[in-house]
Write an enzyme that holds these catalytic residues in place. Structure first.
Site, PDB file in Angstrom:
ATOM      1  N   GLU A   1      28.107 -13.572  -3.505  1.00  9.93           N
ATOM      2  CA  GLU A   1      27.608 -12.321  -4.094  1.00  9.93           C
ATOM      3  C   GLU A   1      27.162 -12.565  -5.534  1.00  9.93           C
ATOM      4  O   GLU A   1      26.233 -11.913  -6.018  1.00  9.93           O
ATOM      5  CB  GLU A   1      28.658 -11.213  -4.006  1.00  9.93           C
ATOM      6  CG  GLU A   1      29.113 -10.855  -2.577  1.00  9.93           C
ATOM      7  CD  GLU A   1      27.975 -10.483  -1.621  1.00  9.93           C
ATOM      8  OE1 GLU A   1      26.954  -9.948  -2.085  1.00  9.93           O
ATOM      9  OE2 GLU A   1      28.106 -10.760  -0.405  1.00  9.93           O
TER      10      GLU A   1
ATOM     11  N   GLU B   1      18.803 -13.901  -0.179  1.00 11.82           N
ATOM     12  CA  GLU B   1      19.846 -14.695   0.470  1.00 11.82           C
ATOM     13  C   GLU B   1      19.743 -16.170   0.060  1.00 11.82           C
ATOM     14  O   GLU B   1      20.740 -16.883   0.043  1.00 11.82           O
ATOM     15  CB  GLU B   1      19.752 -14.531   1.988  1.00 11.82           C
ATOM     16  CG  GLU B   1      20.928 -15.069   2.765  1.00 11.82           C
ATOM     17  CD  GLU B   1      22.243 -14.306   2.562  1.00 11.82           C
ATOM     18  OE1 GLU B   1      22.248 -13.275   1.863  1.00 11.82           O
ATOM     19  OE2 GLU B   1      23.261 -14.768   3.094  1.00 11.82           O
TER      20      GLU B   1
HETATM   21 ZN    ZN Z   1      24.149 -12.407   1.130  1.00 12.13          ZN
END
Ligand code: ZN
Length: 509
Positions: A274, A303
């Protein structure tokens, strides 16, 4: 040459819309972290009202007229208008036109209904998951699935309705492009996993599953986040059922984690993961807040940032040369006798497992493939919500050779479908592929990177990512930015080579 100043009447309105959406994001963050359960129904209405308001403002005639003044509606491009625009203005118009057109296709009452049903479904999912009962989630899932099928029809598509939803998260991506990438991954990853399973090397990861004080785990996560350059003056770390990152502005970016006493990697790697997302959002240019130039490019790119930090950095030996002594110092009783190479092997152990977010790098994409196949079938109407647990278990068996005993460890483990996030999962695989492409490029351009990591100096890498990726927002399309940074579009080869080298060494294949 016309610049952003000319576009001020438009950007003023976009900023106002973004402020409304940011307020809705604060309410969602609170819903996932501190809101008492009793507040759920009212919260769903509050968020839906704000989302509806933001949508109405975006599709308003005012915004439409401004756009048509500067854009040729036939091509969606500002290029053909008489006077030239500078690059940021052209990008801002191109991306706003895209958002406007997508939004325009959805009726406002549909947007409000979708938002409300997704908030309610998410709350139903939390309870169903706690009780591990899919049947408790099924009624909400049916509603959300129906709405998402409608959404695909509203948005339109050339081949599969799934493409319409995928495009929301990864502009320009289609199932037709994605399928060969997934096939190539499967063809190399499944045999690699078999070789790992046949290896005489047995990695013992029991050292990670002793009893670790929860508070100390979170504090260590905070320490790593700080070293990564995550700015706590512009961020927070809290606990939630499913770790996530949300941003209200580059000056207020929140990350969450979860913590289990007997599972050290869970909190540790979700903090780093995160944190990678958080750095992206903190690295966006605040001058562009509210416009597409101040937004992240795609979920695949997002991502790529989290996976680069989690895996390429956080599961590397170089990184732990500096951080492992600190971890040992935090947990002397548990880790003082565990040498670094054993710890490094333990955090990289590859084995089929049930939970996606805790899967190793090798099996992770197999978890994604099964979700993508299932959600595509659901959206295309080849499968129904009722079929989910059966489909899930069959595919787990065929891809990973294991089956969950409880729904909580199977079909109920991810929040995405309850949020209506169909078409989101492929961006995880794209993110994995990009993460290695970007990291290899960073190694080429920062020759001292390995030494930096060994010394715990993580800021040069963060700065490189900020300069190359974060600060550009949506200035370029995903394909364009990937080429700009690495010289090529998304490519599974660097990722596959990275995994093969890593696991061949670890398992002496
Ligand atoms: Zn992620």
């Amino acid at each position: 040459m016309k610049t952003l100043a000319t576009l001020e009447p438009l950007t003023t309105r976009l900023i106002e819309i973004r402020r409304i959406q940011s307020a809705a994001s604060v309410l969602s963050w609170d819903q996932e972290t501190y809101m008492p359960a009793g507040g759920g129904a009212a919260r769903a209405e509050q968020i839906a009202t704000l989302e509806g308001l933001a949508h109405q403002r975006l599709v308003s005639d005012e915004v439409g007229h401004l756009l048509i003044k500067w854009i040729d509606p036939a091509t969606g491009s500002a290029e053909s208008t008489a006077e030239g625009w500078d690059e940021p203005s052209r990008a801002l118009l191109r991306e706003t036109w895209r958002d406007f057109n997508r939004a325009k296709k959805l009726p406002s009452d549909f947007v409000i209904r979708l938002s409300r049903e997704c908030s309610l479904a998410q709350q139903a999912w939390v309870t169903a998951r706690e009780e591990s009962r899919f049947s408790k989630f099924l009624p909400s899932l049916k509603i959300v699935l129906g709405l998402k099928r409608d959404e695909a029809q509203y948005l339109g598509y050339a081949n599969s309705p799934y493409d319409a939803l995928l495009d929301t998260y990864e502009p320009g991506a289609t199932v037709a492009q994605l399928a060969p990438l997934l096939t190539r991954l499967r063809e190399r990853l499944v045999p690699l996993l078999k070789r790992v399973q046949a290896s005489p090397v047995i990695i013992d990861d029991r050292c990670l599953h002793q009893s670790f004080d929860r508070h100390k785990q979170v504090e260590f996560g905070r320490l790593v986040l700080t070293a990564m350059g995550y700015d706590f003056d512009r961020g927070r770390l809290d606990l939630s059922a499913h770790p996530f990152t949300t941003s209200f502005h580059p000056t207020d970016v929140r990350v969450t984690t979860r913590v289990f006493e007997k599972d050290l990697p869970s909190c540790l790697f979700s903090c780093i993961h995160e944190g990678g997302h958080g750095l992206y959002d903190q690295g966006l240019d605040p001058r562009y807040y509210g416009t597409p130039l101040g937004e992240s490019l795609s979920l695949g790119f997002h991502e790529s940032q989290s996976r680069l930090w989690e895996n390429c950095v956080g599961r590397s030996l170089a990184f732990w040369r500096c951080f492992y002594p600190m971890l040992q110092h935090t947990f002397p009783q548990q880790l003082a006798e565990v040498p670094l190479d054993r710890f490094y092997a333990a955090i990289n152990r590859a084995a089929p497992s049930l939970i996606r977010v805790e899967a190793d790098e090798l099996t992770y994409n197999l978890h994604i493939m099964l979700r993508v196949e299932i959600e595509q079938a659901l959206i295309e109407g080849r499968a129904q919500a009722e079929d989910l647990p059966g489909l899930w278990n069959d595919k787990m068996q065929s891809y990973l050779g294991i089956m969950p005993e409880r729904d909580a460890e199977g079909v109920l483990q991810d929040v995405h479908w309850s949020m209506g996030a169909f078409g989101y999962f492929p961006t995880y695989t794209l993110g994995n592929l990009y993460s290695v492409q970007f990291f290899e490029q960073a190694k080429r351009e920062l020759p001292q990177l390995h030494d930096d990591l060994e010394a715990g100096r993580l800021l040069p890498l963060r700065q490189w990512l900020e300069q190359k990726i974060h600060r550009w927002g949506r200035m370029f399309t995903p394909d364009h930015l990937a080429r700009r940074v690495t010289g090529s579009e998304v490519d599974p080869e660097p990722f596959l080579r990275y995994l093969e080298e890593k696991y061949e060494a670890l398992y002496r294949l």
